[in-house]
Design an enzyme around this catalytic site. Structure first.
Site, PDB file in Angstrom:
ATOM      1  CE  LYS A  19      -4.116  -2.283   1.911  1.00 22.26           C
ATOM      2  NZ  LYS A  19      -4.988  -2.201   3.027  1.00 22.26           N
ATOM      3  CE1 TYR A  61      -9.209  -3.336  -0.237  1.00 18.86           C
ATOM      4  CE2 TYR A  61      -8.574  -1.315  -1.478  1.00 18.86           C
ATOM      5  CZ  TYR A  61      -8.347  -2.585  -0.578  1.00 18.86           C
ATOM      6  OH  TYR A  61      -7.082  -2.652   0.037  1.00 18.86           O
ATOM      7  CG  PHE A  69     -13.837   1.163   6.219  1.00 18.44           C
ATOM      8  CD1 PHE A  69     -13.201   0.663   5.290  1.00 18.44           C
ATOM      9  CD2 PHE A  69     -14.453   0.174   7.039  1.00 18.44           C
ATOM     10  CE1 PHE A  69     -13.183  -0.770   4.854  1.00 18.44           C
ATOM     11  CE2 PHE A  69     -14.583  -1.010   6.841  1.00 18.44           C
ATOM     12  CZ  PHE A  69     -13.938  -1.620   5.515  1.00 18.44           C
ATOM     13  NE  ARG A  97      -7.231 -13.816   4.492  1.00 18.52           N
ATOM     14  CZ  ARG A  97      -7.660 -12.618   4.381  1.00 18.52           C
ATOM     15  NH1 ARG A  97      -7.317 -11.912   3.525  1.00 18.52           N
ATOM     16  NH2 ARG A  97      -8.507 -12.468   5.370  1.00 18.52           N
ATOM     17  CB  THR A 103      -7.604  -6.747   9.153  1.00 16.50           C
ATOM     18  OG1 THR A 103      -8.324  -7.844   8.126  1.00 16.50           O
ATOM     19  CG2 THR A 103      -8.053  -5.368   8.108  1.00 16.50           C
ATOM     20  NE  ARG A 114      -2.695  -6.447   6.588  1.00 17.22           N
ATOM     21  CZ  ARG A 114      -3.891  -7.153   6.056  1.00 17.22           C
ATOM     22  NH1 ARG A 114      -4.175  -8.104   7.045  1.00 17.22           N
ATOM     23  NH2 ARG A 114      -4.411  -6.927   4.781  1.00 17.22           N
ATOM     24  CG  ASN A 124      -4.052  -3.018   6.468  1.00 15.11           C
ATOM     25  OD1 ASN A 124      -3.747  -2.347   5.452  1.00 15.11           O
ATOM     26  ND2 ASN A 124      -5.228  -4.032   6.664  1.00 15.11           N
ATOM     27  CG  HIS A 127      -5.556  -6.339  -0.570  1.00 20.89           C
ATOM     28  ND1 HIS A 127      -6.824  -6.464   0.142  1.00 20.89           N
ATOM     29  CD2 HIS A 127      -5.915  -7.229  -1.578  1.00 20.89           C
ATOM     30  CE1 HIS A 127      -7.569  -7.332  -0.453  1.00 20.89           C
ATOM     31  NE2 HIS A 127      -7.059  -7.670  -1.513  1.00 20.89           N
ATOM     32  CD  GLU A 138      -8.739  -8.897  -4.199  1.00 20.42           C
ATOM     33  OE1 GLU A 138      -9.699  -9.007  -3.271  1.00 20.42           O
ATOM     34  OE2 GLU A 138      -7.614  -9.356  -4.013  1.00 20.42           O
TER      35      GLU A 138
HETATM   36  P1  CMP Z   1      -7.395  -4.870   3.129  1.00 14.66           P
HETATM   37  O1  CMP Z   1      -7.084  -6.290   3.438  1.00 14.66           O
HETATM   38  O2  CMP Z   1      -7.003  -4.089   2.023  1.00 14.66           O
HETATM   39  O3  CMP Z   1      -9.107  -4.819   3.084  1.00 14.66           O
HETATM   40  C1  CMP Z   1     -10.013  -3.646   3.125  1.00 14.66           C
HETATM   41  C2  CMP Z   1      -9.240  -2.421   3.777  1.00 14.66           C
HETATM   42  O4  CMP Z   1     -10.007  -1.682   4.641  1.00 14.66           O
HETATM   43  C3  CMP Z   1      -8.389  -3.134   5.017  1.00 14.66           C
HETATM   44  O5  CMP Z   1      -7.378  -3.965   4.467  1.00 14.66           O
HETATM   45  C4  CMP Z   1      -8.115  -2.242   5.934  1.00 14.66           C
HETATM   46  O6  CMP Z   1      -7.009  -1.536   5.806  1.00 14.66           O
HETATM   47  C5  CMP Z   1      -9.331  -1.017   5.630  1.00 14.66           C
HETATM   48  N1  CMP Z   1     -10.060  -0.621   6.806  1.00 14.66           N
HETATM   49  C6  CMP Z   1     -10.345   0.683   7.325  1.00 14.66           C
HETATM   50  N2  CMP Z   1     -11.127   0.577   8.258  1.00 14.66           N
HETATM   51  C7  CMP Z   1     -11.622  -0.669   8.349  1.00 14.66           C
HETATM   52  C8  CMP Z   1     -12.241  -1.507   9.456  1.00 14.66           C
HETATM   53  N3  CMP Z   1     -13.295  -0.578  10.273  1.00 14.66           N
HETATM   54  N4  CMP Z   1     -12.639  -2.898   9.251  1.00 14.66           N
HETATM   55  C9  CMP Z   1     -11.786  -3.485   8.418  1.00 14.66           C
HETATM   56  N5  CMP Z   1     -11.110  -2.900   7.418  1.00 14.66           N
HETATM   57  C10 CMP Z   1     -10.999  -1.485   7.512  1.00 14.66           C
END
Ligand code: CMP
Length: 144
Positions: A19, A61, A69, A97, A103, A114, A124, A127, A138
């Site tokens: 990211k 997304y 968010f 993963r 996450t 992460r 984070n 992805h 994707e």
């Molecule tokens: P990612 O795995 O890229 O998938 C969706 C992204 O949304 C996640 O990582 C987080 O970086 C972001 N995100 C921001 N806020 C939230 C939240 N409250 N819950 C889950 N993901 C969030």
């Protein structure tokens, strides 16, 4: 479907994205993350530095489009270049993963990407696709 020599271990494709906060920070972090991925047995099938546009990130997304968010997530991902990576190995989805961690970096196990590089839930570091089906979607959106 292709299988490798160990029965039950499916050769899978997955998508990983480094990211903007990592790409903007310094290229050493990109190298360290790629080294972790390669040390864990992943083959890099495709890799590109990409500055994604809004429409692409909204499609990418889309599963989160009703979450509060979502607008901030899209703005953040388009804020600078990302490193888009097509990876392959046996059980790639689960293995990546595990390597990436939870996450929220605050919940990510020690030694995961992460935990080492993430700054916050919204920043984070990386992805990783959560299923074979989503990886296919994707990879199609990002690499065509
Ligand atoms: P990612 O795995 O890229 O998938 C969706 C992204 O949304 C996640 O990582 C987080 O970086 C972001 N995100 C921001 N806020 C939230 C939240 N409250 N819950 C889950 N993901 C969030």
């Amino acid at each position: 479907m292709r299988h490798n020599s160990v029965e039950g271990n499916k050769l899978e494709q997955t998508y990983m994205m480094i990211k903007p906060e990592i790409v903007a920070a310094d290229s050493q972090k990109i190298g360290e993350i790629l080294a972790m991925v390669q040390k864990n047995g992943f083959r890099i099938n495709n890799l590109a530095l990409k500055h994604l546009d809004k429409e692409t990130v909204e499609r990418f997304y889309a599963v989160h489009k009703d979450r509060p968010f979502f607008p901030d997530l899209v703005d953040y991902i388009i804020s600078g270049p990302v490193v888009a990576i097509h990876l392959e190995r046996d059980n790639a989805i689960v293995k990546l993963r595990e390597l990436v961690g939870a996450t929220n970096p605050a919940d990510a196990a020690c030694g995961t990407i992460r935990a080492l590089f993430g700054e916050a839930l919204s920043q984070n570091a990386v992805h990783a696709s959560d299923s074979v089906e989503n990886a296919k979607v994707e990879l199609g959106i990002i690499f065509g």
